[in-house]
Design an enzyme around this catalytic site. Structure first.
Site, PDB file in Angstrom:
ATOM      1  N   HIS A 104       0.837  -1.204   0.000  1.00 45.17           N
ATOM      2  CA  HIS A 104       0.000   0.000   0.000  1.00 45.17           C
ATOM      3  C   HIS A 104       0.870   1.252   0.000  1.00 45.17           C
ATOM      4  CE1 HIS A 104      -2.582   2.986   2.469  1.00 45.17           C
ATOM      5  NE2 HIS A 104      -3.023   3.028   1.229  1.00 45.17           N
ATOM      6  N   HIS A 123      -1.241   1.567   8.062  1.00 43.59           N
ATOM      7  CA  HIS A 123      -2.678   1.722   7.858  1.00 43.59           C
ATOM      8  C   HIS A 123      -3.436   0.438   8.143  1.00 43.59           C
ATOM      9  CE1 HIS A 123      -0.472   4.672   5.344  1.00 43.59           C
ATOM     10  NE2 HIS A 123      -1.299   5.503   5.925  1.00 43.59           N
TER      11      HIS A 123
END
Lengths: 174, 840
Positions: A104, A123
């Site tokens: 990501h 995250h």
């Protein structure tokens, strides 16, 4: 001239949607069926190094061994999961290798031994090492890049490819 | 095997690639992206002067770099008829997301129509009509003529009330100011259609009438307020999954304590600390988990209340704060009315609220203390209230909404930094239509009218009731029957005989049939019942304006061609209007025909200038050229002026002349609504509302609860949220979720003889549906949670038709039984069933 232009255009279209496209390595892959993608060796145009990452004797069950592949700037791990998994190698079919860079945003993943997952502190994404790096939950649009591994008769473990693009590089081999 | 793309290389964006502003068209947050396009015959290089980033791409890039893109951000598409490479990547300079990409937005490129790379080949390319027993391609002229003739014949005979319409009312894909205006001008301008409903609910109404009737619009703060709040109150919102980058980029920094400097700069000597958060949700979500990870468990209060009891909790907070004097007296005095009346009407003790909600009295008091107790030195505590579908699609929508706004208003938290009482939102917004006053309040319950045999023609714009309505099983049963009557009649005449065809259709309508027209970008489930399907363009294939959850308006620029013959909805509406005008004229109804004038738009910009620019507050300052120049940050609506000229008095403009298209002056916007203490009412005062608790309000819900064993709570998941219509053709998503999951407590599963991945049936007196079990240890016993709106198992099948007094549906309070259908099928055997919760 006009019809000639059209021919050129049509030719290019054909070129791009056939498996021989050079610029668009990705395009080449996408025309294969899902099954072919799953079963065949990586068909990217990347020439991956065959790198010795360790020996089976170096691995303890459920303790990740830090490695780098395809080069020193690409951290990853080898893990002997202790249980046979799809894509696992070795006598017990339980040795896997993954990048530890989150696909990501590139944060370093932590291996959690209790449930054999990779976890991202950036995250909160989670990847399942027993399921080919499937993203259990998270923000990435890729499952976790996994190494293609081979073990020779001496028990040396070689990586020979990666099945997804690594974060932070537009070519897995720089 | 888990899905892998086997991609080890992507083409490099060359230095001369074109750059376009893009706002993600999926959810309300509206993250900023940039689309880069360049000729498909070449790519850039790794040397700094050979690529768009100006860096050495032969080196590994750092985490959080802007110089990388994932395979999902890449495609090859058509641009002005030529093949181009396309990269759509998050924009680091956008203040909304600061370069973060969600797992939806980061797939914009991959979810584009590409014949070159075989993505989204499901997209509609031609108008389709029912011909010889199946849907067949035709020309626009032919399709529009058929729609216009049938529609005009029905209106001429039965009046406009026989034309039923389903239409989106939002921004982003399948919406936006251009397209809501196009459809709005057709149905509310040229016609006065009364039997109309919105994409996700069975009537034409607001989901948040409650707050609006108090004089408070629902998007009243800015995302920065989440960085400034002392306490965030999150009600029925799972923000990490459904407003991902708003949560990650604006809530998390405050929960980590990293916005303290910003707070000090804003608030001077007022004491500041990291935020605390109160989360009201019957279910433990990944949002709760992330908050605990960042703020520490001591700063997170998860109130896992009994489903549907939020209202009494808020009234208890309101009563307690009023008793303690933890209210903003001067604000209440200056800017509100009916405070005392509301205090009297809503009075409830903490003990009574504890009994109904199942929460402890201590937790109820702790929550209101975090919200309202003055800070050291007596400073008012800044609390931001955010709510979404848990409240909106929950019990007693109207009153519950008002009960929460009462608390925010009493504590002086509207129009102030670090405050706000806002819905979190689904899509972006983008509403610009002529008045809907003729629709009435309550509006017609369109689904029930259709089930009851009413309506002759149905125009459906960008919605799929089959997947996303309540009482869906009954709706589908009747809808199929009625549309089949028309299909059978159409089969009986030669397609080319237009007069005979129109007669066959209208005769079938007289026998209870329904003629259905679907405008969409992809084939839908309800589209299978339709007789005409018209192909639309989506965001990026057209220029499109919308605003996000803090009213931030941006223009997504067209960066690729729409598939085949498809075109923007606003132009489809215009061409339909042109055809209706022609047909009405032909049948001698000149006065009716004249109403369809004013649809001579050639481009979406024409529709924008006709609609938003002339009719919306501050619209006279807004042009495409100015929006283009303002990039992915845009401005916050309403516009109040231009930077060079300064803000001028706001107000609705009618008929102001549009600015020259080359003018790129900066638009001045509005950071927060009601900052001056003036609200949306005649006297400028906000009203407190009497909103007493009355149990499960919607008819039949209490009996359903008593009869069935499981709460069938429902909602969304991270990977599939506002993107499902394209996800059905996306390998990454369908590999992860081939079936909708249903989270169940493992002990409940054992009792029912279920293993992970088994297919189960969920059933009650409303209908039945299916899902795949997902064992979830944190799920409460007898409380299941099912993925909503999924094509391979529609949760709406088991939702009753019960609504509130304004026809707002109640999806959340649904009860049913669960039984096994089959062992886990082959397609789910590769799935991980491990917990979604991040482990440190």
């Amino acid at each position: 001239m006009k019809s000639c232009d059209k021919l050129v255009d049509a030719g290019r279209r054909h070129f791009l949607s056939s498996a021989g496209a050079m610029t668009a390595a990705a395009a080449a892959v996408s025309v294969l069926s899902t099954e072919a993608k799953a079963d065949q060796a990586p068909s990217t145009l990347i020439r991956y190094p065959k790198s010795r990452l360790g020996n089976v004797a170096d691995l303890k069950v459920n303790e990740p061994l830090a490695v780098n592949y395809p080069d020193d700037d690409a951290p990853g791990v080898l893990i002997k999961l202790g249980q046979r998994v799809v894509g696992g190698v070795g006598a017990d079919g339980d040795i896997v290798g993954f990048t530890t860079v989150c696909p990501h945003k590139g944060f370093p993943l932590n291996y959690v031994a209790s449930d054999k997952t990779m976890n991202c502190p950036g995250h909160y994404s989670r990847f399942d090492c027993e399921k080919g790096g499937q993203q259990i939950w998270g923000q990435a649009t890729q499952n976790l890049p996994q190494y293609t591994l081979r073990i020779d008769e001496k028990g040396d473990i070689y990586a020979e490819g990666v099945d997804e693009l690594l974060y932070g590089r537009l070519s897995n081999v720089l | 095997m888990t899905y892998k793309r086997q991609i080890g290389h992507l083409p490099i964006i060359p230095a001369d690639a074109k750059e376009h502003n893009v706002v993600c068209h999926y959810c309300i947050v509206g993250c900023g992206y940039k689309a880069y396009t360049w000729d498909a015959r070449y790519e850039g290089g790794t040397a700094p002067n050979q690529n768009k980033f100006g860096v050495d791409l032969s080196k590994q890039q750092e985490s959080d770099t802007g110089n990388w893109y994932a395979p999902s951000m890449y495609n090859i598409v058509k641009q002005n008829g030529h093949d181009v490479h396309l990269v759509v990547k998050p924009d680091k300079n956008c203040v909304v997301n600061s370069g973060l990409g969600s797992p939806r937005g980061a797939r914009i490129a991959e979810m584009s129509y590409s014949r070159q790379r075989n993505t989204q080949l499901q997209r509609l390319t031609d108008p389709l009509v029912w011909r010889y027993g199946q849907m067949q391609p035709t020309s626009w002229d032919d399709a529009l003529d058929l729609v216009a003739r049938v529609t005009a014949a029905v209106i001429a005979k039965q009046g406009e009330d026989a034309l039923f319409v389903s239409a989106y009312d939002h921004g982003g894909a399948g919406g936006g100011y251009e397209n809501t205006w196009g459809t709005g001008k057709l149905y509310f301008g040229a016609m006065k259609i009364k039997n109309i409903r919105i994409h996700n609910r069975p009537a034409y109404n607001s989901e948040v009438h409650g707050t609006r009737d108090m004089g408070i619009g629902e998007l009243n703060n800015c995302y920065e307020d989440a960085e400034l709040a002392d306490t965030i109150v999150a009600v029925g919102t799972n923000a990490l999954e459904t407003q991902t980058n708003y949560f990650l980029n604006h809530w998390i920094p405050n929960l980590r304590g990293s916005t303290s400097d910003k707070k000090k700069a804003e608030f001077g000597n007022e004491p500041v600390d990291r935020a605390r958060i109160v989360i009201v949700d019957p279910r433990r979500t990944v949002t709760v988990n992330a908050c605990e990870v960042e703020a520490g468990k001591d700063n997170v209060l998860h109130l896992a209340l009994n489903s549907g009891t939020d209202l009494i909790l808020f009234n208890a907070w309101f009563t307690y704060a009023a008793d303690k004097g933890w209210i903003d007296k001067s604000f209440i005095q200056a800017s509100t009315k009916d405070f005392d009346k509301a205090v009297a009407a809503n009075k409830v003790s903490v003990a009574d609220a504890a009994k109904v909600t199942g929460l402890s009295e201590a937790d109820i008091v702790k929550a209101i203390t975090w919200i309202a107790e003055p800070k050291a030195g007596g400073a008012r505590r800044r609390a931001m209230f955010a709510y979404e579908k848990g409240l909106i699609w929950g019990n007693d929508n109207y009153r519950t909404n008002q009960a929460l706004v009462n608390v925010a208003l009493a504590t002086g938290n509207i129009g102030r930094p670090g405050g706000g009482c806002v819905r979190m939102g689904g899509h972006q917004e983008g509403y610009s239509r002529p008045s809907d006053a003729h629709v009435g309040k309550p509006a017609a319950y369109v689904d029930q009218l259709l089930i009851g045999g009413k309506g002759a023609v149905h125009h459906i714009w960008g919605c799929d009731h089959y997947k996303t309505t309540l009482n869906a099983m009954e709706f589908k049963k009747v809808y199929k029957k009625r549309t089949d009557i028309v299909k059978d009649a159409m089969n009986a005449v030669p397609y080319g005989d237009r007069n005979a065809m129109v007669k066959a259709i209208t005769d079938a309508i007289a026998k209870g049939g329904l003629f259905a027209v679907n405008i969409d970008i992809v084939p839908t489930k309800i589209g299978e019942a339709c007789h005409v399907v018209l192909p639309a363009a989506t965001s990026g294939e057209m220029n499109l304006t919308s605003m996000n959850g803090e009213r931030r308006m941006r223009l997504t620029e067209r960066y690729m061609d729409p598939p085949g013959q498809s075109m923007p909805d606003c132009l489809i509406a215009a061409r339909l209007a042109n055809n209706l005008e022609r047909v009405f004229r032909e049948i001698g109804k000149k006065d009716v025909a004249d109403k369809f004038k004013g649809f001579d738009w050639k481009t979406e910009e024409d529709a924008f200038m006709d609609g938003y620019a002339k009719h919306e507050k501050g619209g006279e300052f807004v042009t495409y050229a100015r929006l283009r120049a303002m990039g992915t940050n845009g401005f916050q609506e309403p516009a109040t002026g231009l930077e060079a000229a300064g803000a001028v008095a706001g107000g609705t403009s009618t008929g102001a002349s549009p600015a020259a298209s080359s003018d790129q002056q900066k638009i001045v916007g509005t950071k927060r609504l009601y900052a001056d203490g003036k609200f949306n009412s005649k006297d400028g005062k906000a009203s407190f509302a009497a909103s007493a608790w009355r149990g499960l309000q919607a008819p039949g819900k209490q009996a359903e609860k008593e009869k069935f064993r499981f709460l069938i709570n429902n909602g969304r998941t991270n990977l599939v949220w506002q993107s499902a219509y394209l996800d059905v053709d996306n390998e990454l998503v369908m590999d992860r979720w081939p079936y909708p999951f249903i989270e169940m407590n493992p002990s409940d599963m054992t009792e029912l003889g279920l293993k992970e991945g088994d297919l189960v049936e969920i059933y009650n007196d409303n209908g039945s549906t299916q899902a795949m079990t997902l064992p979830t240890p944190t799920a409460k016993r007898k409380q299941a949670f099912m993925l909503f709106g999924y094509p391979t198992g529609v949760q709406g099948n088991v939702v009753s038709k019960g609504v509130n007094e304004l026809i707002v549906p109640n999806y959340k309070q649904t009860w049913g039984n669960i039984r096994k259908i089959a062992d886990a099928p082959e397609g789910v055997k590769h799935l991980s069933f491990k917990s979604s919760e991040y482990v440190t």
